[in-house]
Scaffold this motif. Structure first.
Motif, mmCIF file in Angstrom:
data_model
loop_
_atom_site.group_PDB
_atom_site.id
_atom_site.type_symbol
_atom_site.label_atom_id
_atom_site.label_comp_id
_atom_site.label_asym_id
_atom_site.label_seq_id
_atom_site.Cartn_x
_atom_site.Cartn_y
_atom_site.Cartn_z
ATOM 1 N N ALA A 72 4.884 -0.454 -12.966
ATOM 2 C CA ALA A 72 6.056 0.266 -12.475
ATOM 3 C C ALA A 72 6.396 1.412 -13.416
ATOM 4 O O ALA A 72 6.720 2.523 -12.985
ATOM 5 C CB ALA A 72 7.243 -0.686 -12.348
ATOM 6 N N TRP A 128 15.670 -1.157 -13.316
ATOM 7 C CA TRP A 128 14.674 -1.883 -12.524
ATOM 8 C C TRP A 128 14.086 -3.048 -13.320
ATOM 9 O O TRP A 128 13.909 -4.150 -12.793
ATOM 10 C CB TRP A 128 13.556 -0.939 -12.086
ATOM 11 C CG TRP A 128 12.537 -1.624 -11.214
ATOM 12 C CD1 TRP A 128 12.566 -1.723 -9.863
ATOM 13 C CD2 TRP A 128 11.381 -2.332 -11.649
ATOM 14 N NE1 TRP A 128 11.477 -2.452 -9.415
ATOM 15 C CE2 TRP A 128 10.742 -2.834 -10.495
ATOM 16 C CE3 TRP A 128 10.810 -2.594 -12.897
ATOM 17 C CZ2 TRP A 128 9.556 -3.578 -10.560
ATOM 18 C CZ3 TRP A 128 9.634 -3.335 -12.966
ATOM 19 C CH2 TRP A 128 9.020 -3.818 -11.800
ATOM 20 N N SER A 158 9.440 -6.970 -4.106
ATOM 21 C CA SER A 158 9.016 -5.753 -3.415
ATOM 22 C C SER A 158 10.205 -4.995 -2.851
ATOM 23 O O SER A 158 10.253 -3.759 -2.902
ATOM 24 C CB SER A 158 8.033 -6.097 -2.291
ATOM 25 O OG SER A 158 6.861 -6.702 -2.806
ATOM 26 N N LEU A 159 11.170 -5.733 -2.308
ATOM 27 C CA LEU A 159 12.357 -5.096 -1.733
ATOM 28 C C LEU A 159 13.158 -4.374 -2.811
ATOM 29 O O LEU A 159 13.558 -3.211 -2.639
ATOM 30 C CB LEU A 159 13.225 -6.144 -1.036
ATOM 31 C CG LEU A 159 14.494 -5.618 -0.365
ATOM 32 C CD1 LEU A 159 14.142 -4.622 0.727
ATOM 33 C CD2 LEU A 159 15.319 -6.768 0.209
ATOM 34 N N GLY A 161 12.050 -3.429 -5.796
ATOM 35 C CA GLY A 161 11.239 -2.346 -6.328
ATOM 36 C C GLY A 161 11.203 -1.147 -5.407
ATOM 37 O O GLY A 161 11.186 0.005 -5.864
ATOM 38 N N ALA A 162 11.210 -1.398 -4.078
ATOM 39 C CA ALA A 162 11.167 -0.301 -3.118
ATOM 40 C C ALA A 162 12.406 0.586 -3.220
ATOM 41 O O ALA A 162 12.324 1.810 -3.062
ATOM 42 C CB ALA A 162 11.035 -0.854 -1.702
ATOM 43 N N VAL A 163 13.549 -0.024 -3.497
ATOM 44 C CA VAL A 163 14.787 0.752 -3.636
ATOM 45 C C VAL A 163 14.675 1.715 -4.809
ATOM 46 O O VAL A 163 14.971 2.921 -4.687
ATOM 47 C CB VAL A 163 15.993 -0.183 -3.824
ATOM 48 C CG1 VAL A 163 17.255 0.617 -4.144
ATOM 49 C CG2 VAL A 163 16.210 -1.023 -2.571
ATOM 50 N N ALA A 165 11.901 2.671 -6.329
ATOM 51 C CA ALA A 165 10.798 3.605 -6.095
ATOM 52 C C ALA A 165 11.241 4.752 -5.197
ATOM 53 O O ALA A 165 10.836 5.908 -5.400
ATOM 54 C CB ALA A 165 9.608 2.872 -5.477
ATOM 55 N N MET A 166 12.074 4.464 -4.207
ATOM 56 C CA MET A 166 12.558 5.507 -3.319
ATOM 57 C C MET A 166 13.456 6.496 -4.051
ATOM 58 O O MET A 166 13.400 7.711 -3.796
ATOM 59 C CB MET A 166 13.324 4.878 -2.140
ATOM 60 C CG MET A 166 13.751 5.885 -1.070
ATOM 61 S SD MET A 166 12.353 6.813 -0.390
ATOM 62 C CE MET A 166 11.418 5.492 0.396
ATOM 63 N N ALA A 208 5.222 9.506 1.496
ATOM 64 C CA ALA A 208 5.405 8.295 0.693
ATOM 65 C C ALA A 208 4.324 7.270 1.026
ATOM 66 O O ALA A 208 3.795 6.589 0.130
ATOM 67 C CB ALA A 208 6.793 7.695 0.935
ATOM 68 N N GLY A 209 3.971 7.167 2.312
ATOM 69 C CA GLY A 209 2.901 6.266 2.704
ATOM 70 C C GLY A 209 1.565 6.676 2.121
ATOM 71 O O GLY A 209 0.763 5.824 1.706
ATOM 72 N N LEU A 212 1.567 5.650 -1.541
ATOM 73 C CA LEU A 212 1.378 4.206 -1.655
ATOM 74 C C LEU A 212 -0.078 3.834 -1.379
ATOM 75 O O LEU A 212 -0.664 3.015 -2.103
ATOM 76 C CB LEU A 212 2.303 3.479 -0.680
ATOM 77 C CG LEU A 212 2.183 1.950 -0.654
ATOM 78 C CD1 LEU A 212 2.501 1.364 -2.023
ATOM 79 C CD2 LEU A 212 3.116 1.371 0.407
#
Length: 261
Positions: A72, A128, A158-159, A161-163, A165-166, A208-209, A212
């Protein structure tokens, strides 16, 4: 054409992107890679080496959580490391033959803004990391975790971390290329990046996809794919900035302007 600070907008305006714009950036990024293959592979090798060192250290420590935290950190600090790649594309834009010395020179000139950006990333990363530690406390993994424990741990992690990361994605996707290209402060560049992402959600979701997917491919190939994928992504990010952000209100660096545009 630049204007005085008093008449500049709070953030740089942005163009409206079509949804498939990131695919066009990738094509242009690949063209940049082909024009500077040696320098590109050198940058890719640096990312690959860092990834190997992270895995080796985490393996020695024997902590699965440490692997997640270290990667991360790598992903969060990646945009700052990519400044050199933006410089390569910038040099190609100006009709220059890309040189690593020029990349280092440009990075040094923007060190102050990079430090502000890195500090902002560090704050997000520390929050984080604390969140990751809390997840590990509330959802401990036993010596032989069950499938349910794995799913809960990975799902919640993951949820969360996604926040984060966004947040990093929105702040960094256009800000660092803008700082490379223009005489702009880090705060204005980050706010400009946030604004552009929010106004181009479909295209930026696709981008973003793509980011990833490049990381996943890197993992699946033991990071060897980073030799090509990360330089191409870096160049494509520059192309995305050039297409999206209207930064004419801020002066360009004379060193990048010389040599053609």
């Amino acid at each position: 054409m630049s204007t005085t600070e008093d008449t500049r907008p709070f953030v740089a305006p942005c163009r409206q992107l079509d949804t498939t714009a990131p695919l066009r950036w990738l094509q242009l990024g690949w063209q940049d890679f082909r024009q500077a293959p040696l320098l590109s592979v050198l940058y890719g090798a640096l990312f690959m080496l860092i990834s190997w060192l992270i895995v080796a250290w985490a393996w020695q420590v024997g902590s699965f959580t440490m692997v997640i935290v270290l990667f991360a950190a790598f992903i969060f600090m990646g945009p700052a490391l990519a400044m050199g790649l933006y410089s390569v594309s910038c040099q190609l834009d100006r009709g220059r033959k890309p040189q690593i010395g020029f990349c280092l020179q440009q990075g040094k000139k923007r060190l102050g803004n990079q430090m502000i950006f890195a500090f902002a990333l560090l704050i997000v990363f520390l929050v984080w990391a604390r969140s990751a530690t809390a997840i590990n406390i509330f959802l401990p993994m036993g010596t032989e975790p069950t499938a349910v424990e794995w799913l809960m741990f990975l799902g919640v992690g993951s949820l969360v971390g996604a926040v984060f990361a966004m947040i990093i994605f929105c702040a960094g996707v256009f800000s660092l290329p803008m700082m490379m290209d223009r005489d702009v402060d880090a705060i204005t560049a980050m706010l400009t990046s946030f604004n552009a992402v929010l106004k181009n959600k479909p295209a930026m979701l696709l981008w973003a996809g793509v980011l990833l997917a490049s990381v996943v491919v890197g993992f699946l190939t033991l990071f060897v794919a980073f030799l090509v994928t990360l330089p191409v992504i870096g160049y494509a990010s520059w192309r995305g900035y050039r297409e999206t952000i209207i930064s004419d209100e801020w002066a360009q660096d004379p060193d990048t302007v010389s040599g053609g545009s």
